[in-house]
Scaffold this active site. Sequence first.
Site, PDB file in Angstrom:
ATOM      1  N   ASN A  11       0.859  -1.188   0.000  1.00 43.03           N
ATOM      2  CA  ASN A  11       0.000   0.000   0.000  1.00 43.03           C
ATOM      3  C   ASN A  11       0.896   1.239   0.000  1.00 43.03           C
ATOM      4  O   ASN A  11       1.452   1.607   1.028  1.00 43.03           O
ATOM      5  CB  ASN A  11      -0.901  -0.034   1.250  1.00 43.03           C
ATOM      6  CG  ASN A  11      -1.762   1.206   1.373  1.00 43.03           C
ATOM      7  OD1 ASN A  11      -1.888   1.995   0.423  1.00 43.03           O
ATOM      8  ND2 ASN A  11      -2.358   1.400   2.542  1.00 43.03           N
ATOM      9  N   LYS A  13       0.041   4.252  -0.350  1.00 46.87           N
ATOM     10  CA  LYS A  13      -0.631   5.455   0.176  1.00 46.87           C
ATOM     11  C   LYS A  13      -0.361   6.642  -0.759  1.00 46.87           C
ATOM     12  O   LYS A  13      -0.338   6.454  -1.965  1.00 46.87           O
ATOM     13  CB  LYS A  13      -0.212   5.721   1.619  1.00 46.87           C
ATOM     14  CG  LYS A  13      -0.374   4.486   2.507  1.00 46.87           C
ATOM     15  CD  LYS A  13      -0.271   4.784   3.966  1.00 46.87           C
ATOM     16  CE  LYS A  13      -0.443   3.494   4.759  1.00 46.87           C
ATOM     17  NZ  LYS A  13      -0.495   3.696   6.195  1.00 46.87           N
ATOM     18  N   HIS A  98      -9.859   1.094   4.578  1.00 46.00           N
ATOM     19  CA  HIS A  98      -8.587   1.326   5.278  1.00 46.00           C
ATOM     20  C   HIS A  98      -8.820   2.341   6.401  1.00 46.00           C
ATOM     21  O   HIS A  98      -9.642   3.249   6.261  1.00 46.00           O
ATOM     22  CB  HIS A  98      -7.532   1.849   4.284  1.00 46.00           C
ATOM     23  CG  HIS A  98      -6.173   1.923   4.905  1.00 46.00           C
ATOM     24  ND1 HIS A  98      -5.776   2.973   5.695  1.00 46.00           N
ATOM     25  CD2 HIS A  98      -5.125   1.057   4.876  1.00 46.00           C
ATOM     26  CE1 HIS A  98      -4.538   2.749   6.124  1.00 46.00           C
ATOM     27  NE2 HIS A  98      -4.120   1.594   5.641  1.00 46.00           N
ATOM     28  N   GLU A 100      -7.326   4.825   7.298  1.00 42.83           N
ATOM     29  CA  GLU A 100      -7.156   6.239   6.922  1.00 42.83           C
ATOM     30  C   GLU A 100      -8.378   6.746   6.152  1.00 42.83           C
ATOM     31  O   GLU A 100      -8.642   7.949   6.134  1.00 42.83           O
ATOM     32  CB  GLU A 100      -5.834   6.411   6.149  1.00 42.83           C
ATOM     33  CG  GLU A 100      -4.651   6.336   7.115  1.00 42.83           C
ATOM     34  CD  GLU A 100      -3.363   5.768   6.539  1.00 42.83           C
ATOM     35  OE1 GLU A 100      -3.197   5.752   5.311  1.00 42.83           O
ATOM     36  OE2 GLU A 100      -2.511   5.336   7.352  1.00 42.83           O
ATOM     37  N   GLU A 168      -5.724  -4.780  10.680  1.00 40.20           N
ATOM     38  CA  GLU A 168      -4.731  -3.728  10.922  1.00 40.20           C
ATOM     39  C   GLU A 168      -5.140  -2.927  12.150  1.00 40.20           C
ATOM     40  O   GLU A 168      -5.972  -2.006  12.038  1.00 40.20           O
ATOM     41  CB  GLU A 168      -4.677  -2.758   9.739  1.00 40.20           C
ATOM     42  CG  GLU A 168      -4.144  -3.325   8.465  1.00 40.20           C
ATOM     43  CD  GLU A 168      -3.583  -2.216   7.575  1.00 40.20           C
ATOM     44  OE1 GLU A 168      -2.383  -2.246   7.297  1.00 40.20           O
ATOM     45  OE2 GLU A 168      -4.339  -1.319   7.195  1.00 40.20           O
ATOM     46  N   GLY A 174       1.878   2.862  11.045  1.00 38.00           N
ATOM     47  CA  GLY A 174       2.764   4.025  10.941  1.00 38.00           C
ATOM     48  C   GLY A 174       3.698   4.180  12.135  1.00 38.00           C
ATOM     49  O   GLY A 174       4.223   5.259  12.387  1.00 38.00           O
ATOM     50  N   SER A 216       2.809  -1.504  10.602  1.00 39.33           N
ATOM     51  CA  SER A 216       4.249  -1.491  10.885  1.00 39.33           C
ATOM     52  C   SER A 216       4.935  -2.824  10.598  1.00 39.33           C
ATOM     53  O   SER A 216       5.801  -3.273  11.353  1.00 39.33           O
ATOM     54  CB  SER A 216       4.518  -1.039  12.325  1.00 39.33           C
ATOM     55  OG  SER A 216       4.093   0.300  12.487  1.00 39.33           O
TER      56      SER A 216
HETATM   57  P1  PGA Z   1       2.498   0.863   7.740  1.00 40.82           P
HETATM   58  O1  PGA Z   1       1.057   1.027   7.048  1.00 40.82           O
HETATM   59  O2  PGA Z   1       3.050  -0.455   7.266  1.00 40.82           O
HETATM   60  O3  PGA Z   1       3.289   2.031   7.256  1.00 40.82           O
HETATM   61  O4  PGA Z   1       2.265   0.876   9.228  1.00 40.82           O
HETATM   62  C1  PGA Z   1       0.221  -0.068   6.896  1.00 40.82           C
HETATM   63  C2  PGA Z   1      -1.117   0.359   6.366  1.00 40.82           C
HETATM   64  O5  PGA Z   1      -1.652   1.383   6.805  1.00 40.82           O
HETATM   65  O6  PGA Z   1      -1.683  -0.302   5.464  1.00 40.82           O
END
Ligand code: PGA
Length: 257
Positions: A11, A13, A98, A100, A168, A174, A216
């Site tokens: 991903n 983003k 997701h 976000e 997640e 993050g 993460s």
């Molecule tokens: P990250 O993001 O691996 O940077 O923690 C994962 C995600 O939000 O899909």
Amino acid sequence: MTTSKKLIVANWKMNPETPREAKDLYAAAKLIGSKISGVDLVVCPPTIFIGFVGHKGTKNFSLGVQDVAPDKGPGAFTGTISAAMAAYAGAEYTLVGHSERRAAGETDELINTKMKLALSAELTPILCVGEKERDSHGDYLEVIRTQLEKGLAGLKKSQFKNIVIAYEPVWAIGKTAAVADSPESFFQTALFIRKIVSNLAGKEAAHSIKVLYGGSVSSKNAQGFLEEGKADGLLVGRASLDPITLKAICLIAGSVK
Ligand code: PGA
């Protein structure tokens, strides 16, 4: 739990910033996907870059989008892209719900609509679920239950074979690898997720649905989630932007039985 190939979903983003960087990152990921056996790699670039990267899928390498509109289209829906458009542009997967997007106001009902539209466009939706906070009484499991029951409401049993679930926990996204969930805890949560899927669509669906871990993920913790946690794959954010790390994660995923 499935014994098939591990699914690694990259991903990106809102990264990288330029089409040139996106092309380079895509080329590096494609090379990784085509060289490493035992892994299905899906890259989800920002939609604007899909045309630039000139996607051509291979057996182990596919394209995904990070989101789709909650409207079927085509039509007057400014600023969004439909599931059908994503499919016509070469995508085979889409993230749905997701954290976000949920933080930007998406409700479980809207997410459910997107799941249905994705499936009818023949995309494989990756439904993202996860609690904001972990409590010691297990209340967080109710958050996951609600997200699953509402997100998957009204789907036919036969559609479950075309769905992926990504667990997640929001508190682990993050952060550093040290903050990520533990493999043991993921294992328990994945069992809980399968129980909910079993209630909704039966034992067979619960057994075969892929449950990924995200939050993460790094080359340091990938093995734990895949081996001890028995994850069917990983949803990788930041670590997928570095081809060396992505390759390391895919190599680990390809070697875990
Ligand atoms: P990250 O993001 O691996 O940077 O923690 C994962 C995600 O939000 O899909």
